[in-house]
Write a protein that holds these residues in place. Structure first.
Motif, PDB file in Angstrom:
ATOM      1  N   ILE A 232       6.319  -2.548  26.124  1.00 37.82           N
ATOM      2  CA  ILE A 232       5.460  -1.971  25.215  1.00 37.82           C
ATOM      3  C   ILE A 232       4.475  -0.825  26.029  1.00 37.82           C
ATOM      4  CG2 ILE A 232       3.055  -2.543  23.960  1.00 37.82           C
ATOM      5  CD1 ILE A 232       3.813  -5.516  23.921  1.00 37.82           C
ATOM      6  N   SER A 233       4.269   0.239  25.139  1.00 44.83           N
ATOM      7  CA  SER A 233       3.640   1.536  25.701  1.00 44.83           C
ATOM      8  C   SER A 233       2.602   1.855  24.725  1.00 44.83           C
ATOM      9  CB  SER A 233       4.689   2.636  25.993  1.00 44.83           C
ATOM     10  OG  SER A 233       5.266   2.941  24.795  1.00 44.83           O
ATOM     11  N   GLN A 234       1.512   2.503  25.458  1.00 49.77           N
ATOM     12  CA  GLN A 234       0.540   2.984  24.615  1.00 49.77           C
ATOM     13  C   GLN A 234      -0.008   4.176  25.347  1.00 49.77           C
ATOM     14  OE1 GLN A 234      -1.277   1.556  21.827  1.00 49.77           O
ATOM     15  NE2 GLN A 234      -2.333   3.509  21.928  1.00 49.77           N
ATOM     16  N   LYS A 235      -0.370   5.189  24.593  1.00 55.73           N
ATOM     17  CA  LYS A 235      -0.715   6.412  24.976  1.00 55.73           C
ATOM     18  C   LYS A 235      -2.036   6.617  25.324  1.00 55.73           C
ATOM     19  CE  LYS A 235      -0.204  11.662  23.943  1.00 55.73           C
ATOM     20  NZ  LYS A 235       0.415  12.382  22.952  1.00 55.73           N
ATOM     21  N   GLY A 236      -2.635   7.365  26.270  1.00 56.83           N
ATOM     22  CA  GLY A 236      -4.040   7.574  26.326  1.00 56.83           C
ATOM     23  C   GLY A 236      -4.499   8.229  25.442  1.00 56.83           C
ATOM     24  N   VAL A 237      -5.850   8.257  24.952  1.00 55.21           N
ATOM     25  CA  VAL A 237      -6.646   8.829  24.094  1.00 55.21           C
ATOM     26  C   VAL A 237      -6.521  10.544  24.262  1.00 55.21           C
ATOM     27  CG1 VAL A 237      -8.703   9.494  22.688  1.00 55.21           C
ATOM     28  CG2 VAL A 237      -8.001   7.089  23.396  1.00 55.21           C
ATOM     29  N   ASP A 238      -6.425  10.975  25.564  1.00 57.58           N
ATOM     30  CA  ASP A 238      -6.462  12.233  26.207  1.00 57.58           C
ATOM     31  C   ASP A 238      -5.047  12.787  25.928  1.00 57.58           C
ATOM     32  OD1 ASP A 238      -5.736  11.094  28.147  1.00 57.58           O
ATOM     33  OD2 ASP A 238      -7.086  11.874  29.551  1.00 57.58           O
ATOM     34  N   GLY A 239      -3.966  12.029  25.853  1.00 61.07           N
ATOM     35  CA  GLY A 239      -2.722  12.329  25.792  1.00 61.07           C
ATOM     36  C   GLY A 239      -2.113  12.657  27.213  1.00 61.07           C
ATOM     37  N   LYS A 240      -2.728  12.326  28.371  1.00 60.40           N
ATOM     38  CA  LYS A 240      -2.264  12.400  29.486  1.00 60.40           C
ATOM     39  C   LYS A 240      -1.977  10.975  30.330  1.00 60.40           C
ATOM     40  CE  LYS A 240      -5.162  16.701  30.505  1.00 60.40           C
ATOM     41  NZ  LYS A 240      -6.123  17.430  31.141  1.00 60.40           N
ATOM     42  N   GLY A 246       4.352  -5.335  29.409  1.00 59.14           N
ATOM     43  CA  GLY A 246       4.855  -6.646  28.482  1.00 59.14           C
ATOM     44  C   GLY A 246       3.596  -7.532  28.511  1.00 59.14           C
ATOM     45  N   TYR A 247       3.967  -8.760  27.820  1.00 62.85           N
ATOM     46  CA  TYR A 247       3.234  -9.917  27.541  1.00 62.85           C
ATOM     47  C   TYR A 247       3.006 -10.399  29.175  1.00 62.85           C
ATOM     48  CZ  TYR A 247       2.012  -8.542  22.941  1.00 62.85           C
ATOM     49  OH  TYR A 247       1.878  -7.498  21.835  1.00 62.85           O
ATOM     50  N   GLY A 248       2.931 -10.143  30.130  1.00 60.45           N
ATOM     51  CA  GLY A 248       3.111 -10.695  31.529  1.00 60.45           C
ATOM     52  C   GLY A 248       2.276  -9.954  32.662  1.00 60.45           C
ATOM     53  N   GLN A 249       2.445 -10.251  33.847  1.00 64.17           N
ATOM     54  CA  GLN A 249       1.619  -9.823  34.873  1.00 64.17           C
ATOM     55  C   GLN A 249       1.791  -8.269  35.392  1.00 64.17           C
ATOM     56  OE1 GLN A 249       3.648 -12.594  37.732  1.00 64.17           O
ATOM     57  NE2 GLN A 249       2.326 -11.512  38.877  1.00 64.17           N
ATOM     58  N   PHE A 250       2.897  -7.759  34.808  1.00 58.74           N
ATOM     59  CA  PHE A 250       3.347  -6.465  35.317  1.00 58.74           C
ATOM     60  C   PHE A 250       2.794  -5.261  34.475  1.00 58.74           C
ATOM     61  CE2 PHE A 250       6.451  -9.431  36.987  1.00 58.74           C
ATOM     62  CZ  PHE A 250       6.183  -9.305  38.334  1.00 58.74           C
ATOM     63  N   TYR A 251       2.368  -3.988  34.967  1.00 60.67           N
ATOM     64  CA  TYR A 251       2.256  -2.836  34.021  1.00 60.67           C
ATOM     65  C   TYR A 251       2.382  -1.668  34.880  1.00 60.67           C
ATOM     66  CZ  TYR A 251      -2.541  -2.899  36.290  1.00 60.67           C
ATOM     67  OH  TYR A 251      -3.529  -2.981  37.074  1.00 60.67           O
ATOM     68  N   THR A 252       2.627  -0.677  34.301  1.00 61.64           N
ATOM     69  CA  THR A 252       2.791   0.583  35.024  1.00 61.64           C
ATOM     70  C   THR A 252       2.124   1.858  34.070  1.00 61.64           C
ATOM     71  OG1 THR A 252       5.004   0.030  35.851  1.00 61.64           O
ATOM     72  CG2 THR A 252       4.472   2.463  35.290  1.00 61.64           C
ATOM     73  N   VAL A 253       1.504   2.625  34.824  1.00 56.20           N
ATOM     74  CA  VAL A 253       0.542   3.734  34.186  1.00 56.20           C
ATOM     75  C   VAL A 253       1.201   5.120  34.858  1.00 56.20           C
ATOM     76  CG1 VAL A 253      -1.406   4.840  33.938  1.00 56.20           C
ATOM     77  CG2 VAL A 253      -1.387   2.285  34.348  1.00 56.20           C
ATOM     78  N   LEU A 254       1.735   5.790  33.716  1.00 57.56           N
ATOM     79  CA  LEU A 254       2.355   7.237  34.138  1.00 57.56           C
ATOM     80  C   LEU A 254       1.270   8.295  33.555  1.00 57.56           C
ATOM     81  CD1 LEU A 254       5.804   7.018  32.604  1.00 57.56           C
ATOM     82  CD2 LEU A 254       5.037   6.337  34.821  1.00 57.56           C
ATOM     83  N   SER A 282      -5.816   0.341  26.974  1.00 60.20           N
ATOM     84  CA  SER A 282      -5.970   1.600  26.488  1.00 60.20           C
ATOM     85  C   SER A 282      -6.558   2.529  27.608  1.00 60.20           C
ATOM     86  CB  SER A 282      -7.368   1.586  25.533  1.00 60.20           C
ATOM     87  OG  SER A 282      -8.256   0.942  26.173  1.00 60.20           O
ATOM     88  N   ALA A 283      -6.468   3.988  27.529  1.00 61.42           N
ATOM     89  CA  ALA A 283      -6.754   4.768  28.732  1.00 61.42           C
ATOM     90  C   ALA A 283      -7.424   6.097  28.126  1.00 61.42           C
ATOM     91  CB  ALA A 283      -5.612   4.912  29.521  1.00 61.42           C
ATOM     92  N   TRP A 284      -8.175   6.622  29.006  1.00 58.70           N
ATOM     93  CA  TRP A 284      -8.877   7.987  28.748  1.00 58.70           C
ATOM     94  C   TRP A 284      -9.200   8.661  30.263  1.00 58.70           C
ATOM     95  CZ3 TRP A 284     -13.103  10.323  30.613  1.00 58.70           C
ATOM     96  CH2 TRP A 284     -13.321  11.701  29.852  1.00 58.70           C
ATOM     97  N   GLY A 285      -8.576   9.773  30.302  1.00 57.87           N
ATOM     98  CA  GLY A 285      -8.690  10.490  31.640  1.00 57.87           C
ATOM     99  C   GLY A 285      -8.390   9.486  32.767  1.00 57.87           C
ATOM    100  N   ASP A 286      -9.442   9.294  33.755  1.00 59.14           N
ATOM    101  CA  ASP A 286      -9.106   8.412  34.876  1.00 59.14           C
ATOM    102  C   ASP A 286      -9.349   7.022  34.649  1.00 59.14           C
ATOM    103  OD1 ASP A 286      -8.245  10.487  36.514  1.00 59.14           O
ATOM    104  OD2 ASP A 286     -10.035  10.957  37.416  1.00 59.14           O
ATOM    105  N   GLY A 521       8.979  -0.909  21.212  1.00 61.33           N
ATOM    106  CA  GLY A 521       7.589  -1.548  21.576  1.00 61.33           C
ATOM    107  C   GLY A 521       6.526  -0.365  21.825  1.00 61.33           C
ATOM    108  N   GLY A 522       6.836   0.819  21.715  1.00 57.93           N
ATOM    109  CA  GLY A 522       6.159   2.065  21.676  1.00 57.93           C
ATOM    110  C   GLY A 522       6.620   3.181  21.521  1.00 57.93           C
ATOM    111  N   LEU A 523       5.810   4.268  20.653  1.00 59.18           N
ATOM    112  CA  LEU A 523       6.016   5.518  20.598  1.00 59.18           C
ATOM    113  C   LEU A 523       4.908   6.258  20.933  1.00 59.18           C
ATOM    114  CD1 LEU A 523       7.545   5.301  16.851  1.00 59.18           C
ATOM    115  CD2 LEU A 523       8.721   5.418  18.792  1.00 59.18           C
ATOM    116  N   ALA A 524       5.332   7.594  21.784  1.00 57.08           N
ATOM    117  CA  ALA A 524       4.179   8.398  22.051  1.00 57.08           C
ATOM    118  C   ALA A 524       4.700   9.945  22.245  1.00 57.08           C
ATOM    119  CB  ALA A 524       3.645   8.207  23.279  1.00 57.08           C
ATOM    120  N   PHE A 525       4.136  10.943  21.609  1.00 59.01           N
ATOM    121  CA  PHE A 525       4.447  12.151  21.927  1.00 59.01           C
ATOM    122  C   PHE A 525       3.812  12.748  23.129  1.00 59.01           C
ATOM    123  CE2 PHE A 525       5.498  12.365  17.492  1.00 59.01           C
ATOM    124  CZ  PHE A 525       6.663  13.353  17.342  1.00 59.01           C
ATOM    125  N   ILE A 526       4.888  13.067  24.330  1.00 56.81           N
ATOM    126  CA  ILE A 526       4.159  13.717  25.304  1.00 56.81           C
ATOM    127  C   ILE A 526       3.953  15.195  25.138  1.00 56.81           C
ATOM    128  CG2 ILE A 526       4.705  14.279  27.939  1.00 56.81           C
ATOM    129  CD1 ILE A 526       4.390  11.308  26.971  1.00 56.81           C
TER     130      ILE A 526
END
Length: 587
Positions: A232-240, A246-254, A282-286, A521-526
């Motif tokens: 599953i992916s979610q783009k930050g509000v600021d686009g960066k 997933g619905y588990g304990q692991f996550y990655t932030v790019l 959800s994310a914004w900036g740092d 599980g996720g769509l995001a324009f870079i």
């Protein structure tokens, strides 16, 4: 009168003359006087050898040296007949700088030509002009001096159809890769326009009039990132920022600080405690916010980027404690954070530095929606949250810290029908788009100006005349320039995406794209031209977004308005949907 010899002028007695000894002695004396002795010849030879004859130059006469070289730079050597002949053959054999010319033999599908001098190989850039002796068949080839069969193709790489190459007409080609590509186009020109290469959107007959439309598609894969238990992916509000979990304990932030790049400037791969799981992000900036199903309760946690990893900030002084948490979202400037729960309550936190302070509860911001979907408008003036029954939404205007309810809209339906799955604003905040789980309707699109006026709260219909399908799906992504929206299609096979162009309030649906076969599980324009797609196969794939020119039958185009078009054409040949062909542009 006696005759004389040519050189020494010795008398030759006539036949009736008597020769005396005196006359004979005179002849010998003349001979002796006119002939050089050996010593005199040797002396002369010595004198000649000592004469200094200069080398010839461009301005002076002199002695020269012969040469067989054909590639020298000397201005003092003289080419031999052999060198001149070799030079001529070298020029004639250079079919890159001096293309060959020949009339074909063979058949319309397999042309043959013989060139003299015979080429040894067909190198890249090899040029030739042929004059067909017979009209071409479908996908003709050319064999030069028995060096192998090579396809003849149009300049854009499209194969020729039967009848494209005419008898007696010259056609010039260059070898590019494994093909001979046409460099000269002999054709009619209408209104100073010629052929263009297009893809047929549907089956089109030769002679049909068609409209050229730039059709959005995913043209190529830029890169693929593999994950473990993250789909599953979610783009930050600021686009960066792109958060993948997933619905588990692991996550990655790019983190993407460089515009239009698929290479993250920062990557953080983290894990919660064993037994905990990420439900939403959800994310914004740092700043990063996670909904965590903890060991004893649900909670939301706030983190801050520390250069190479995320460090957890202290919990807010007034945490949310209302059963199971679900969603949260930042405002576009990161000053507000909305948090809501499955019970239907939601709260607003105001950020000041690293401190998040809960605003006072009031009737405008509590017990009016459901936590699954909510968002702020990009300009920060509006807030939308899904209703508790997920069959509608509540729309708020934001002035300072006050959220004023503007409209409570519902579309009814029982069970899972028409269930709200995504809320998206266009980047200019002029339109708000609701994606549903229904399989028979497209997205609900409302102009924000209409919602605020209360007099024109009508949905904008989408135009699906170019597609056999109207959008539905759980996710939607809009390009930063606001011109393209892509949604996953809920009533199509897994991995199906539907593109929609947005232009001056018109929304036009284009044919489906299916870049993957697994659930998305996720769509995001870079960026405007890069789309990230996260799949159930634990992959995030970055695609190039392009707009190739497609030909649509004119009758199909009659109701299309939200497209960039390139004019009218007529088809030069029959073709099926998805095939590439050249057409004649007429307008």
């Amino acid at each position: 009168m006696p005759q004389e010899t040519d050189r020494l002028k010795l008398p030759l007695p006539l036949g009736n003359e008597n020769v005396t000894r005196e006359s004979i002695n005179g002849i010998f004396e003349k001979i002796d006087a006119g002939v050089a002795t050996r010593s005199e010849v040797e002396a002369l030879r010595q004198m000649i050898s000592e004469v200094d004859i200069p080398d010839a130059s461009l301005s002076e006469k002199g002695k020269v040296q012969l040469s067989n070289k054909i590639d020298g730079m000397s201005e003092e050597l003289v080419p031999t007949e052999k060198a001149l002949s070799d030079t001529r053959l070298s020029i004639l054999s250079d079919y890159i700088r001096h293309p060959g010319y020949a009339t074909t033999i063979g058949t319309g599908s397999a042309y043959l030509v013989i060139l003299n001098p015979a080429p040894i190989t067909l190198t890249e850039g090899f040029g030739i002009t042929i004059v067909p002796h017979i009209t071409s068949a479908h996908e003709p080839t050319l064999n030069i001096n028995g060096l192998g069969t090579i396809p003849l193709k149009m300049q854009d790489g499209t194969s020729y159809a039967a009848g494209d190459l005419l008898v007696g007409k010259p056609y010039s080609f260059r070898k590019v890769g494994s093909d001979f590509l046409e460099t000269s186009v002999v054709e009619e020109v209408i209104n100073n326009k010629g052929r263009v290469s297009v893809t047929y959107s549907t089956d089109i007959k030769k002679g049909s009039i068609a409209k050229l439309i730039n059709t959005p598609t995913l043209s190529s894969v830029i890169r693929t990132m593999d994950h473990t238990n993250r789909y599953i992916s979610q783009k930050g509000v600021d686009g960066k920022t792109l958060v993948i979990h997933g619905y588990g304990q692991f996550y990655t932030v790019l983190k993407f600080e460089t515009p239009h790049s698929t290479e993250p400037t920062g990557i953080s791969t983290s894990s919660l405690a064993t037994g905990e799981s990420v439900f939403a992000s959800s994310a914004w900036g740092d700043y990063l916010v996670l909904t965590v199903n903890g060991l004893t309760r649900w909670e939301f946690r706030i983190y801050k980027w520390a250069g190479t990893y995320y460090s957890k900030l202290p919990d807010p002084a007034v945490p949310v404690n209302d059963g199971s948490l679900a969603r949260h979202c930042f405002s576009s400037d990161g000053s507000l954070l909305a948090v809501s729960t499955a019970s239907g309550n939601w709260w607003i936190y105001k950020r000041s530095g690293d401190t998040f302070t809960k605003l006072a509860d009031n009737a405008s911001i509590i017990n009016t929606g459901v936590s699954y979907m909510m968002t702020f408008s990009p300009d920060g003036k509006y807030f939308v949250v899904g209703r508790t029954d997920q069959k509608g939404f509540n729309f708020f205007e934001i002035i300072g810290d006050t959220f004023t309810p503007i409209w409570n809209y519902g579309w009814g339906s029982s069970g899972n029908g028409r269930t709200l799955r995504n809320i998206t604003f266009t980047p200019d905040s002029k339109y708000v788009i609701f994606s549903l789980s229904t399989t028979d309707e497209g997205p609900y699109i409302f102009p924000v100006s209409g919602i605020m006026s209360a007099n024109s709260r009508s949905m904008i219909p989408v135009n699906a005349s170019l597609s056999d399908y109207v959008v539905s799906g759980a996710r939607a992504a809009i390009s930063p320039n606001g011109k393209l929206m892509i949604t996953d299609s809920g009533n199509k096979p897994s991995g199906t995406l539907t593109p929609m162009l947005i232009d001056s309030g018109a929304f036009t649906v284009f044919p489906d794209i299916r870049p993957v076969t697994s659930t998305i599980g996720g769509l995001a324009f870079i960026s405007d031209n890069i789309l990230a797609v996260t799949t159930l196969e634990n992959k995030t794939i970055f695609y190039n977004v392009s707009y190739p020119i497609n030909a649509y039958p004119l009758f199909q185009y009659s109701q299309v308005s939200a497209t960039k078009n390139e004019g009218l054409v007529y088809a030069l040949r029959d073709g099926k949907a998805g095939e590439a062909h050249q057409v004649m542009q007429i307008l």
